[in-house]
Motif scaffolding. Structure first.
Motif, PDB file in Angstrom:
ATOM      1  N   THR A   3       0.930  -1.097  -0.079  1.00 38.88           N
ATOM      2  CA  THR A   3      -0.064   0.037  -0.087  1.00 38.88           C
ATOM      3  C   THR A   3       0.776   1.105   0.020  1.00 38.88           C
ATOM      4  OG1 THR A   3      -2.017   0.957   0.914  1.00 38.88           O
ATOM      5  CG2 THR A   3      -0.350   0.160   2.466  1.00 38.88           C
ATOM      6  N   GLN A   4       0.285   2.479  -0.273  1.00 34.56           N
ATOM      7  CA  GLN A   4       0.932   3.502  -0.107  1.00 34.56           C
ATOM      8  C   GLN A   4       0.016   4.833   0.297  1.00 34.56           C
ATOM      9  OE1 GLN A   4       2.412   4.456  -3.826  1.00 34.56           O
ATOM     10  NE2 GLN A   4       0.550   4.783  -5.011  1.00 34.56           N
ATOM     11  N   LEU A  88      -0.561   4.698   9.984  1.00 30.94           N
ATOM     12  CA  LEU A  88      -1.709   4.116   9.124  1.00 30.94           C
ATOM     13  C   LEU A  88      -1.353   3.259   8.237  1.00 30.94           C
ATOM     14  CD1 LEU A  88      -3.229   7.885   8.329  1.00 30.94           C
ATOM     15  CD2 LEU A  88      -4.154   5.984   9.847  1.00 30.94           C
ATOM     16  N   LEU A  89      -0.109   3.381   7.512  1.00 32.81           N
ATOM     17  CA  LEU A  89       0.360   2.300   6.629  1.00 32.81           C
ATOM     18  C   LEU A  89       0.499   0.820   7.349  1.00 32.81           C
ATOM     19  CD1 LEU A  89       3.117   3.922   4.532  1.00 32.81           C
ATOM     20  CD2 LEU A  89       0.731   3.312   3.744  1.00 32.81           C
ATOM     21  N   TYR A  90       1.214   0.954   8.516  1.00 35.50           N
ATOM     22  CA  TYR A  90       1.587  -0.221   9.461  1.00 35.50           C
ATOM     23  C   TYR A  90       0.315  -1.049   9.805  1.00 35.50           C
ATOM     24  CZ  TYR A  90       3.712  -2.939  13.235  1.00 35.50           C
ATOM     25  OH  TYR A  90       4.179  -3.744  14.078  1.00 35.50           O
ATOM     26  N   TRP A  91      -0.768  -0.191  10.198  1.00 29.34           N
ATOM     27  CA  TRP A  91      -1.836  -0.753  10.726  1.00 29.34           C
ATOM     28  C   TRP A  91      -2.797  -1.216   9.695  1.00 29.34           C
ATOM     29  CZ3 TRP A  91      -2.998   3.136  15.612  1.00 29.34           C
ATOM     30  CH2 TRP A  91      -2.394   2.609  16.692  1.00 29.34           C
ATOM     31  N   HIS A  92      -2.769  -0.383   8.584  1.00 30.32           N
ATOM     32  CA  HIS A  92      -3.587  -0.942   7.226  1.00 30.32           C
ATOM     33  C   HIS A  92      -3.128  -2.430   6.830  1.00 30.32           C
ATOM     34  CE1 HIS A  92      -5.736  -0.563   3.643  1.00 30.32           C
ATOM     35  NE2 HIS A  92      -4.595  -0.784   2.861  1.00 30.32           N
ATOM     36  N   LEU A  93      -1.665  -2.589   6.631  1.00 26.32           N
ATOM     37  CA  LEU A  93      -1.460  -3.656   6.453  1.00 26.32           C
ATOM     38  C   LEU A  93      -1.467  -5.046   7.283  1.00 26.32           C
ATOM     39  CD1 LEU A  93       2.316  -2.832   5.049  1.00 26.32           C
ATOM     40  CD2 LEU A  93       0.221  -3.359   3.674  1.00 26.32           C
ATOM     41  N   ALA A  94      -1.784  -4.733   8.536  1.00 26.08           N
ATOM     42  CA  ALA A  94      -2.209  -5.562   9.592  1.00 26.08           C
ATOM     43  C   ALA A  94      -3.795  -5.668   9.913  1.00 26.08           C
ATOM     44  CB  ALA A  94      -1.798  -4.972  10.852  1.00 26.08           C
ATOM     45  N   GLY A  95      -4.496  -4.916   8.970  1.00 31.08           N
ATOM     46  CA  GLY A  95      -5.685  -5.145   8.629  1.00 31.08           C
ATOM     47  C   GLY A  95      -6.658  -4.380   9.934  1.00 31.08           C
ATOM     48  N   VAL A  97      -6.959  -0.919   9.962  1.00 26.91           N
ATOM     49  CA  VAL A  97      -7.532   0.316   9.231  1.00 26.91           C
ATOM     50  C   VAL A  97      -8.424  -0.173   8.165  1.00 26.91           C
ATOM     51  CG1 VAL A  97      -7.024   2.414   7.945  1.00 26.91           C
ATOM     52  CG2 VAL A  97      -5.257   1.579   9.988  1.00 26.91           C
ATOM     53  N   PRO A  98      -9.640   0.024   8.431  1.00 30.09           N
ATOM     54  CA  PRO A  98     -10.798  -0.519   7.429  1.00 30.09           C
ATOM     55  C   PRO A  98     -11.118   0.422   6.121  1.00 30.09           C
ATOM     56  CG  PRO A  98     -11.769   0.764   9.252  1.00 30.09           C
ATOM     57  CD  PRO A  98     -10.444   0.794   9.544  1.00 30.09           C
ATOM     58  N   LEU A  99      -9.795   0.736   5.472  1.00 31.80           N
ATOM     59  CA  LEU A  99      -9.975   1.298   4.178  1.00 31.80           C
ATOM     60  C   LEU A  99      -9.395   0.532   3.130  1.00 31.80           C
ATOM     61  CD1 LEU A  99      -8.590   4.864   5.060  1.00 31.80           C
ATOM     62  CD2 LEU A  99     -10.952   4.118   4.840  1.00 31.80           C
ATOM     63  N   MET A 100      -9.984   0.654   2.082  1.00 34.06           N
ATOM     64  CA  MET A 100      -9.373  -0.237   0.924  1.00 34.06           C
ATOM     65  C   MET A 100      -8.342   0.027   0.241  1.00 34.06           C
ATOM     66  SD  MET A 100     -11.702  -2.886   0.692  1.00 34.06           S
ATOM     67  CE  MET A 100     -11.462  -3.379  -0.935  1.00 34.06           C
ATOM     68  N   ASN A 101      -8.250   1.401   0.051  1.00 32.71           N
ATOM     69  CA  ASN A 101      -6.984   1.949  -0.609  1.00 32.71           C
ATOM     70  C   ASN A 101      -6.393   3.340   0.215  1.00 32.71           C
ATOM     71  OD1 ASN A 101      -5.202   2.716  -2.309  1.00 32.71           O
ATOM     72  ND2 ASN A 101      -6.535   2.854  -4.259  1.00 32.71           N
ATOM     73  N   LEU A 102      -5.351   3.360   0.329  1.00 33.30           N
ATOM     74  CA  LEU A 102      -4.718   4.687   1.004  1.00 33.30           C
ATOM     75  C   LEU A 102      -4.078   5.412  -0.087  1.00 33.30           C
ATOM     76  CD1 LEU A 102      -3.215   3.277   4.324  1.00 33.30           C
ATOM     77  CD2 LEU A 102      -5.386   4.468   3.827  1.00 33.30           C
ATOM     78  N   SER A 103      -4.025   4.975  -1.387  1.00 31.79           N
ATOM     79  CA  SER A 103      -3.013   5.406  -2.472  1.00 31.79           C
ATOM     80  C   SER A 103      -3.081   7.082  -2.650  1.00 31.79           C
ATOM     81  CB  SER A 103      -2.845   4.727  -3.649  1.00 31.79           C
ATOM     82  OG  SER A 103      -3.998   4.697  -4.299  1.00 31.79           O
ATOM     83  N   HIS A 104      -4.510   7.438  -2.549  1.00 33.72           N
ATOM     84  CA  HIS A 104      -4.585   8.974  -2.760  1.00 33.72           C
ATOM     85  C   HIS A 104      -4.878   9.763  -1.453  1.00 33.72           C
ATOM     86  CE1 HIS A 104      -4.681   9.095  -7.252  1.00 33.72           C
ATOM     87  NE2 HIS A 104      -5.053   7.963  -7.022  1.00 33.72           N
ATOM     88  N   LEU A 162     -10.660   9.694  13.476  1.00 35.16           N
ATOM     89  CA  LEU A 162     -10.956   8.787  14.768  1.00 35.16           C
ATOM     90  C   LEU A 162     -11.932   7.618  14.366  1.00 35.16           C
ATOM     91  CD1 LEU A 162     -11.686  11.043  17.788  1.00 35.16           C
ATOM     92  CD2 LEU A 162      -9.839   9.557  17.313  1.00 35.16           C
ATOM     93  N   GLU A 163     -12.520   7.874  13.181  1.00 35.12           N
ATOM     94  CA  GLU A 163     -13.618   6.962  12.503  1.00 35.12           C
ATOM     95  C   GLU A 163     -12.672   5.889  11.940  1.00 35.12           C
ATOM     96  OE1 GLU A 163     -16.382   8.355  10.077  1.00 35.12           O
ATOM     97  OE2 GLU A 163     -17.347   9.756  11.212  1.00 35.12           O
ATOM     98  N   ILE A 164     -11.559   6.334  11.199  1.00 34.19           N
ATOM     99  CA  ILE A 164     -10.508   5.295  10.568  1.00 34.19           C
ATOM    100  C   ILE A 164     -10.017   4.283  11.562  1.00 34.19           C
ATOM    101  CG2 ILE A 164      -8.315   5.121   9.267  1.00 34.19           C
ATOM    102  CD1 ILE A 164      -9.132   7.989   7.952  1.00 34.19           C
ATOM    103  N   LEU A 165      -9.840   4.834  12.787  1.00 34.32           N
ATOM    104  CA  LEU A 165      -9.049   4.302  13.904  1.00 34.32           C
ATOM    105  C   LEU A 165      -9.917   3.752  15.051  1.00 34.32           C
ATOM    106  CD1 LEU A 165      -5.687   6.324  14.113  1.00 34.32           C
ATOM    107  CD2 LEU A 165      -5.980   4.061  12.850  1.00 34.32           C
ATOM    108  N   SER A 166     -11.012   3.604  14.563  1.00 36.95           N
ATOM    109  CA  SER A 166     -12.161   3.174  15.558  1.00 36.95           C
ATOM    110  C   SER A 166     -12.095   1.913  16.341  1.00 36.95           C
ATOM    111  CB  SER A 166     -13.779   3.404  14.998  1.00 36.95           C
ATOM    112  OG  SER A 166     -13.859   2.472  14.030  1.00 36.95           O
ATOM    113  N   GLN A 167     -11.303   1.043  15.674  1.00 37.71           N
ATOM    114  CA  GLN A 167     -10.971  -0.305  16.057  1.00 37.71           C
ATOM    115  C   GLN A 167     -10.127  -0.283  17.282  1.00 37.71           C
ATOM    116  OE1 GLN A 167     -10.528  -3.043  12.859  1.00 37.71           O
ATOM    117  NE2 GLN A 167     -12.225  -2.471  11.704  1.00 37.71           N
TER     118      GLN A 167
END
Length: 192
Positions: A3-4, A88-95, A97-104, A162-167
């Motif tokens: 991801t990026q 955010l990248l680290y936690w996204h890779l670990a599942g 952060v509930p976003l499909m794509n961070l590239s933009h 806060l919604e992104i990191l709500s988990q």
């Protein structure tokens, strides 16, 4: 998995939007952060501490986080606002952060060991300069990750942090740090 995301570094000449990229493999488990010649040991240990203190269930993988920063320029001060997008990248890779794509997505801020997040409050002129200098238009919008929506941004979508990191429990927001616009913005190319 890879991801990026976009982040900000500050120099005496102004702000620079940089690409941060990351991937996870099934190699020897661990976390590696590469930011040119900048020391990343403290950032890495802070991220590990945040995961352990919040008892986050991190998959056993090798995580590699990198930024396209100039290895011959800069100081620790210039890269401190990359902490939040790197996390955010680290936690996204670990599942986590509930976003499909961070590239933009564009994010900038600091995180301390207590789980307090301090984002940057940039003036409207900064976003206007990013739009003017970059490839940002109706088809290629940046998504800003902010604590709250403070302006109506043309060609920018917004997501509340806060919604992104709500988990993840125990994270709090500090008041945003006001950054005065320091001049020209240099952009990295958008990669889809």
């Amino acid at each position: 998995m890879e991801t990026q995301i976009k982040g900000l570094v500050f120099t005496k000449k102004g702000a620079r939007v940089v690409n941060l990229f990351a991937y996870a493999t099934n190699g020897l488990p661990g976390l590696e952060i590469n930011l040119g010649h900048h020391s990343t040991k403290t950032i890495r240990e802070k991220f590990i501490f945040l995961c352990k203190s919040r008892r986050l269930n991190m998959p056993l993988k090798r995580y590699v986080l990198c930024a396209e920063v100039d290895p011959h320029k800069g100081s620790e001060e210039e890269i401190q606002y990359l902490e939040l997008p790197l996390l955010l990248l680290y936690w996204h890779l670990a599942g986590l952060v509930p976003l499909m794509n961070l590239s933009h997505c564009l994010s900038a801020g600091m995180v301390n060991s207590l789980g307090q997040i301090q984002q940057l409050k940039l003036p409207l002129e900064f976003y206007e300069e990013v739009q003017r200098e970059g490839e940002v238009n109706e088809q290629t919008k940046y998504t800003l990750i902010l604590d709250r929506i403070t302006h109506e941004y043309n060609f920018f979508q917004t997501l509340p942090i806060l919604e992104i990191l709500s988990q993840i429990e125990g994270l709090t927001l500090l008041p945003p740090k006001q950054i005065n616009f320091l001049g020209p913005v240099k952009l990295c190319k958008l990669v889809s």
